[in-house]
Design an enzyme around this catalytic site. Structure first.
Site, PDB file in Angstrom:
ATOM      1  N   CYS A 118       0.897  -1.392  -0.110  1.00 36.01           N
ATOM      2  CA  CYS A 118      -0.001   0.011   0.050  1.00 36.01           C
ATOM      3  C   CYS A 118       0.883   1.212  -0.160  1.00 36.01           C
ATOM      4  O   CYS A 118       1.963   1.382  -0.529  1.00 36.01           O
ATOM      5  CB  CYS A 118      -0.856  -0.058   1.073  1.00 36.01           C
ATOM      6  SG  CYS A 118      -2.339   1.106   0.926  1.00 36.01           S
ATOM      7  N   ASP A 189      -3.161   1.489  10.306  1.00 40.02           N
ATOM      8  CA  ASP A 189      -4.494   2.619  10.294  1.00 40.02           C
ATOM      9  C   ASP A 189      -4.831   2.341  11.914  1.00 40.02           C
ATOM     10  O   ASP A 189      -5.190   3.346  12.319  1.00 40.02           O
ATOM     11  CB  ASP A 189      -5.398   1.827   9.593  1.00 40.02           C
ATOM     12  CG  ASP A 189      -5.044   2.052   7.932  1.00 40.02           C
ATOM     13  OD1 ASP A 189      -4.637   1.899   7.137  1.00 40.02           O
ATOM     14  OD2 ASP A 189      -5.590   3.481   7.763  1.00 40.02           O
TER      15      ASP A 189
HETATM   16  C1  RUB Z   1      -3.824   3.237   3.327  1.00 37.73           C
HETATM   17  C2  RUB Z   1      -3.166   2.388   4.508  1.00 37.73           C
HETATM   18  C3  RUB Z   1      -1.595   2.749   5.248  1.00 37.73           C
HETATM   19  C4  RUB Z   1      -2.237   3.198   6.631  1.00 37.73           C
HETATM   20  C5  RUB Z   1      -0.844   4.048   7.353  1.00 37.73           C
HETATM   21  O1  RUB Z   1      -5.059   3.131   3.415  1.00 37.73           O
HETATM   22  O2  RUB Z   1      -3.636   1.370   4.678  1.00 37.73           O
HETATM   23  O3  RUB Z   1      -0.836   2.016   5.230  1.00 37.73           O
HETATM   24  O4  RUB Z   1      -3.219   4.260   6.484  1.00 37.73           O
HETATM   25  O5  RUB Z   1      -0.538   5.174   6.156  1.00 37.73           O
HETATM   26  P1  RUB Z   1      -5.778   4.217   2.344  1.00 37.73           P
HETATM   27  P2  RUB Z   1       0.355   6.188   7.012  1.00 37.73           P
HETATM   28  O6  RUB Z   1      -5.322   4.285   0.850  1.00 37.73           O
HETATM   29  O7  RUB Z   1      -7.346   3.397   2.416  1.00 37.73           O
HETATM   30  O8  RUB Z   1      -5.946   5.149   3.272  1.00 37.73           O
HETATM   31  O9  RUB Z   1       1.676   5.630   7.221  1.00 37.73           O
HETATM   32  O10 RUB Z   1       0.751   7.212   6.010  1.00 37.73           O
HETATM   33  O11 RUB Z   1      -0.338   6.997   8.021  1.00 37.73           O
END
Ligand code: RUB
Length: 300
Positions: A118, A189
């Site tokens: 992701c 998340d």
């Molecule tokens: C994004 C996702 C990321 C976490 C952490 O999912 O799963 O791994 O949100 O991101 P989506 P960060 O694209 O559905 O929002 O480290 O940038 O907080």
């Protein structure tokens, strides 16, 4: 940007990634407070906060950040002081990224091949920091169907000079084995009281395969992403997104499009927070240390 517009952008995923969602929400509440001329700020903030919290259900950083604003607004009646505290909070959240990158990069060794899934800014910053330290690392990122956030990751890593290979999600086992992946680095998340990690759909499969090949899984996670509600027994809602993200409907076929999944703590080696590295099972202690204020609010 006002809270309603911010909520819409979070819903449509123009604003995405758990940390950015949280800081954008607080920044919108700051803007709301700055422009507020009525005499019931706390109640209005609660209303705006509810709109923001409903925008996406899974990343706990969003309700945690909004609740913190409300907690502060309840305790601090001086508008100037409240704004100062809120701006400090946003600044600290942004700084936590750098702290995590510095701590997490220490777990990356020379010539490591790192796989990420992701688009997590936290995970990416760990990888880029290791690269800046001259560790000669390479990286692999997954496409991340159906929204393809992996392309953003590939671009960010390539732009930072990290050699990067993009694979389709179902090539993860092949890649971990054939490309001799040394570490998996992902974001979060939500982290639950038992140390389970909730992150982009497919993270649990990546972690399971990593376990099969004894590849450590490192999760970069700001403490704002730990869930106090799970301490009280509540479950985290997994967002079921519009099925059209997968493809047009097919007659007689049910589509399921969960945006996140749960990785058991046994599959995670360490969680890197801005305060240091912890084993997943120490999540309970993080919640106890950091969320006294929220526990008070939740029990009311
Ligand atoms: C994004 C996702 C990321 C976490 C952490 O999912 O799963 O791994 O949100 O991101 P989506 P960060 O694209 O559905 O929002 O480290 O940038 O907080």
């Amino acid at each position: 940007m006002d809270p309603a517009t911010t909520a819409e952008k979070i819903k449509s995923m123009e604003i995405r990634g758990a940390l950015f969602i949280a800081t954008s929400a607080v920044e919108s509440l700051i803007e709301f407070i700055e422009g507020y001329e009525g005499d019931d700020l706390l109640e209005e903030l609660k209303r705006e906060g509810e709109i923001l919290k409903k925008a996406r259900p899974t990343a706990v950083s969003l309700p945690n950040a909004v609740n913190y604003c409300i907690y502060l607004a309840n305790a601090e009646k001086n508008r100037g002081e409240l704004l100062k505290k809120l701006r400090k909070f946003v600044k600290e959240q942004k700084e936590s990224l750098e702290k995590i990158a510095r701590i997490g990069a220490k777990r990356i060794e020379k010539n490591d091949c790192i796989l990420t899934h992701c688009n997590s800014q936290t995970a990416i910053d760990i990888i880029i920091e290791a690269h800046k330290q001259g560790k000669d690392i390479t990286s692999i990122c997954t496409e991340t169907r159906p929204r393809h956030q992996g392309y953003i990751t590939a671009r960010q890593l390539a732009d930072a000079g990290v050699p990067v290979t993009l694979v389709i999600d179902s090539a993860v086992r092949f890649a971990i084995r054939e490309e001799e992946v040394d570490k998996v680095v992902v974001g979060a998340d939500t982290v639950c009281a038992n140390g389970a990690l909730i992150n982009k759909i497919g993270t649990s499969q990546v972690a399971l395969i990593a376990k099969e090949f004894n590849v450590p899984v490192i999760c970069g996670c700001e403490t704002i992403k730990f869930s106090p509600e799970t301490l009280l027994g509540n479950l985290v809602e997994i967002e079921d997104r519009n099925h059209k993200e997968i493809r047009e409907p097919m007659e007689g076929v049910r589509m399921l499009n969960p945006a996140f999944d749960v990785t058991p703590p046994e599959y995670i080696d360490v969680i890197v927070t801005e305060d240091g590295i912890i084993p997943p099972h120490a999540s309970y202690d993080v919640l106890k240390d950091k969320f006294g204020w929220e526990m008070e609010m939740l029990k009311k």
